[in-house]
Design an enzyme around this catalytic site. Sequence first.
Site, PDB file in Angstrom:
ATOM      1  N   TYR A  21     -15.403  22.414  -6.658  1.00 31.31           N
ATOM      2  CA  TYR A  21     -14.275  23.340  -6.691  1.00 31.31           C
ATOM      3  C   TYR A  21     -13.287  22.848  -7.748  1.00 31.31           C
ATOM      4  O   TYR A  21     -13.170  21.649  -7.994  1.00 31.31           O
ATOM      5  CB  TYR A  21     -13.594  23.407  -5.314  1.00 31.31           C
ATOM      6  N   GLU A  22     -12.574  23.794  -8.361  1.00 36.15           N
ATOM      7  CA  GLU A  22     -11.746  23.420  -9.507  1.00 36.15           C
ATOM      8  C   GLU A  22     -10.593  22.489  -9.148  1.00 36.15           C
ATOM      9  O   GLU A  22      -9.996  21.885 -10.018  1.00 36.15           O
ATOM     10  CB  GLU A  22     -11.222  24.668 -10.233  1.00 36.15           C
ATOM     11  N   SER A  23     -10.322  22.344  -7.851  1.00 39.61           N
ATOM     12  CA  SER A  23      -9.301  21.386  -7.420  1.00 39.61           C
ATOM     13  C   SER A  23      -9.737  19.944  -7.655  1.00 39.61           C
ATOM     14  O   SER A  23      -8.952  19.026  -7.414  1.00 39.61           O
ATOM     15  CB  SER A  23      -8.985  21.589  -5.939  1.00 39.61           C
ATOM     16  N   GLY A  24     -10.973  19.722  -8.085  1.00 39.61           N
ATOM     17  CA  GLY A  24     -11.407  18.368  -8.409  1.00 39.61           C
ATOM     18  C   GLY A  24     -12.419  17.779  -7.446  1.00 39.61           C
ATOM     19  O   GLY A  24     -12.885  16.653  -7.643  1.00 39.61           O
TER      20      GLY A  24
END
Lengths: 284, 284, 263, 263
Positions: C52-55
């Site tokens: 996920y782009e949150s890392g």
Amino acid sequence: MVEFLSLKDAVTKYLKSGDSAAFEGFTHLIPHAAAHEVIRQGIDELTVIRMTPDLIYDQLIGMGLVKKMIFSYAGNPGVGLLRRVRDAVENGWPRSITLEEHSHAALANAYEAGAAGLPCAVFRGYLGTDLQRVNPNIKSITCPFTGEELAAVPSVLPDVAFIHALKADRKGNVLIEGILGVQKEAVMAAKSSIVTVEEIVDDLDTHMNATILPHWAVSAICEVPGGAHPSYTQGYYRRDNKTYIDWDTIAVDRGKFQAWMEEHVLKQDPGVFADRIKGLEVTQ
Amino acid sequence: MVEFLSLKDAVTKYLKSGDSAAFEGFTHLIPHAAAHEVIRQGIDELTVIRMTPDLIYDQLIGMGLVKKMIFSYAGNPGVGLLRRVRDAVENGWPRSITLEEHSHAALANAYEAGAAGLPCAVFRGYLGTDLQRVNPNIKSITCPFTGEELAAVPSVLPDVAFIHALKADRKGNVLIEGILGVQKEAVMAAKSSIVTVEEIVDDLDTHMNATILPHWAVSAICEVPGGAHPSYTQGYYRRDNKTYIDWDTIAVDRGKFQAWMEEHVLKQDPGVFADRIKGLEVTQ
Amino acid sequence: MSDLDFTPDEMMAIAASRALTNTDVCFVGIGPPSAACNIARLTHAPDITLIYESGTIGTAPDVLPLSIGDGELCDTALTTVSVPEMFRYWLQGGKITVGFLGAAQIDRFANINTTVVGDYEHPTVRLPGGGGAPEIASSSQEIYITMKQSKRGFVEKIDFFTSFGHGEGGDHRARMGIASKGPTLLITDLAIWKPDPVTKELTVVSLHPRTTKERVQQTVSWAVRFSDDLQETPAPTEEELSVLRALKARTAAAQAGNKVETA
Amino acid sequence: MSDLDFTPDEMMAIAASRALTNTDVCFVGIGPPSAACNIARLTHAPDITLIYESGTIGTAPDVLPLSIGDGELCDTALTTVSVPEMFRYWLQGGKITVGFLGAAQIDRFANINTTVVGDYEHPTVRLPGGGGAPEIASSSQEIYITMKQSKRGFVEKIDFFTSFGHGEGGDHRARMGIASKGPTLLITDLAIWKPDPVTKELTVVSLHPRTTKERVQQTVSWAVRFSDDLQETPAPTEEELSVLRALKARTAAAQAGNKVETA
């Protein structure tokens, strides 16, 4: 997708004569065992890349396996110069090598840019230095917003990256802790990567933000306890500073160097590293 | 050099009308208490920067304090649109605002470049998109080695960065764990920084490679337990998803919004956040 | 056809999940893509890597996250990196095999709009914006898209190019200097679509059970092309449906009971 | 003058340590700079932040590291970051108040060579190279240098500009577009030097005890300028000397007993 291989098989599978290779490690976690395996297999015409070439590049160069070195600091840290590198550069023995010389900031940025899939790194550097006079791979780029001229260097994109890490789990996820250097970047920038580890465990058992290379980002994992010696592995064993200091008196003489390589590298195998760290172990 | 201040004093000291401010947090650790304090103090004409503006920017904009927003995704994550932002953009209520719109990749790189002291960020992006048609701050730069055209955006360099973190030690070193977002970059890129924390402790007690902002890299630390609510703090309390879902029915109506702000923000102080996380605590 | 009862939304999520494999490294958009990716992980692709782009890398949430940065994603991840690193090393670095996106508007060449409806300066509806999508679309090795069909969503011409698909078709993508494959698969509540190998126009290759060509055309603003070799999507299996429903139930319970239960 | 016995090397390390303060954030070069920085930390500046280019921030080693990446540095640090981050965020980001360098060759305008003696393509001596020094010299807020004096090291013209100091003097540094102050202090085994405020030529401002102007001139290849207000460096105090000697003794013991003791 990662494979668990012997170090011998991993080197045979991934490194070819003429390749570019980065053996990274910033004092900590230097992949000595992997470099020795490359020397035993005699894989030559290499372009070797590293911020801080030390003993292993002195050895690779002294054995005539290197045609070019890309670097930013070539010394035996805290001890002095690299005698075999000097002999190659100053006297062409056993062969002449080409140097591509950078600053640490440049190579750190170039590894970062390689990991980031970019063709070049952009940073503020080389201001007033002579390095851009002797290295055509140092160029500049102009910020389109401020007009500031920034330095640009090509990304580091090795054929093969060699690193040593603490441990891997059984899926092949790799943990690096302590002084991190540019090893994660080297692996992510490279076409293939060979990772030696102290041990393979069920569970990496670490922090939620730890530096972990997922199994699908690594080509081969080889279990080689002590594989960083005389460098060190955080939490496993300490740096063998005495071996670094002693290297100077071995490397200064061509004959001594050759005899040492014969006895300690060519006649050995990766299994010897486990013995070399005896007495250096850290009690956790 | 860091100071320990009340949130009220920290905001008064560092944020002025007309400043640019980044209230960062990527779902995790959103500095709600700090934004509410800014609203109470009525500091206006702000340029607000954030990758993922959500409730707090809806609130700042709905209260008329913002003249410009630099952003890459303005939504209530998983719920829908931001009603107050829409009303400002579509109808100019309570005032019109200027948008500078980017992609996440662009803003993440722009924060990184700001932290790195560079005037611009260079990356591979905006290929074939319309964003560069509507945003003059998206330009290009040519790699001097390959000729590839890369995207360039100005670095994010806020006057003040606001973040929420887990804890600080008594010297003022700040720990961030879990989803890290761009908070470290925001603080390092900003002229001043205000960090709210759940607690102040003797020892951060964490991993050797943990994300820590040293005390000399932060301007002010304010102890505000629950200060991220309805966002969350790793290891302290969970995200209050219901509050996010409920926000949609409050923000859709100008009158309801104003009444809610009066009751829950203007009449309150940072102390109320400790109560708001009751029932959401994580047992460690 | 299966005797099981299922909704078009369920069929969409399950059909999308089937496209993913154990060796995929998938950059997951929130909403329908997130459901599809987690069903894949909970059924036939347990070793899939979800990012996920949150890392969060290699995450395995027990409930579907409401946002791309819920704590559940970090708690179950192999590791969590900073957002700049996520976009530089993992996405731009070419490590993502599949970027899985949703959309507000799509056209016949799989170009996507999630920015505005109407004129950019004076929009009818201001949408959230691109977020990660512009570079997910160009840097992932290929793109899957999942969204429900409607005339509002499946438009002749999108109002804004948030993410470039195949442009005007043919080799437009390559001519733009984009090296990755772009959209190779679209899964809706009614059908499975793939771009024509040459023209790149989205073509219906499989109809979901109980769906007709007419129904597909009624929800699309352009004249739909159907494959000469049109298939019927296999109905959800009992396992797929039960996994999906259990996941949705756990998610609903977690969100409703938010302030009561303790983790 | 103190009655204590001390060597010129000890005087150099102690004089260098005195230049540092509790609020400095110091990027530490290996060798003499490292000794000076740690004496400062162990005497008058306990809260100084020491940073080594290996990524260790706020380190407090009990023994002097042989390299810039010894385990001791990480074990005692506030935190350790990657090397790219160190050079991007911390050095280039302008967070370093003092960069502390050594050198092989220096000229009267504090330009430094650590690359080659002789011609670059056909060197007489190939030195290790710049490492971090080129950008430490330009990105740190100011630069201190410490090295022993010798005619070989203090040269009329350096063979290679590894790190730019004040160039040809005057405002040359500003004309090169370098915003930071550059070298503001040079501490040797014989004296303390500072650049002239206008010409930027290094000027002896303080002679160490038992040193003469003649001795200073004998170890320098150019005609040395002495300040009109020439001071004498205070001799090491008993505390300074004992801290330095204890540190050196611990360091020697740690390196000699390398394979015997366990940590």
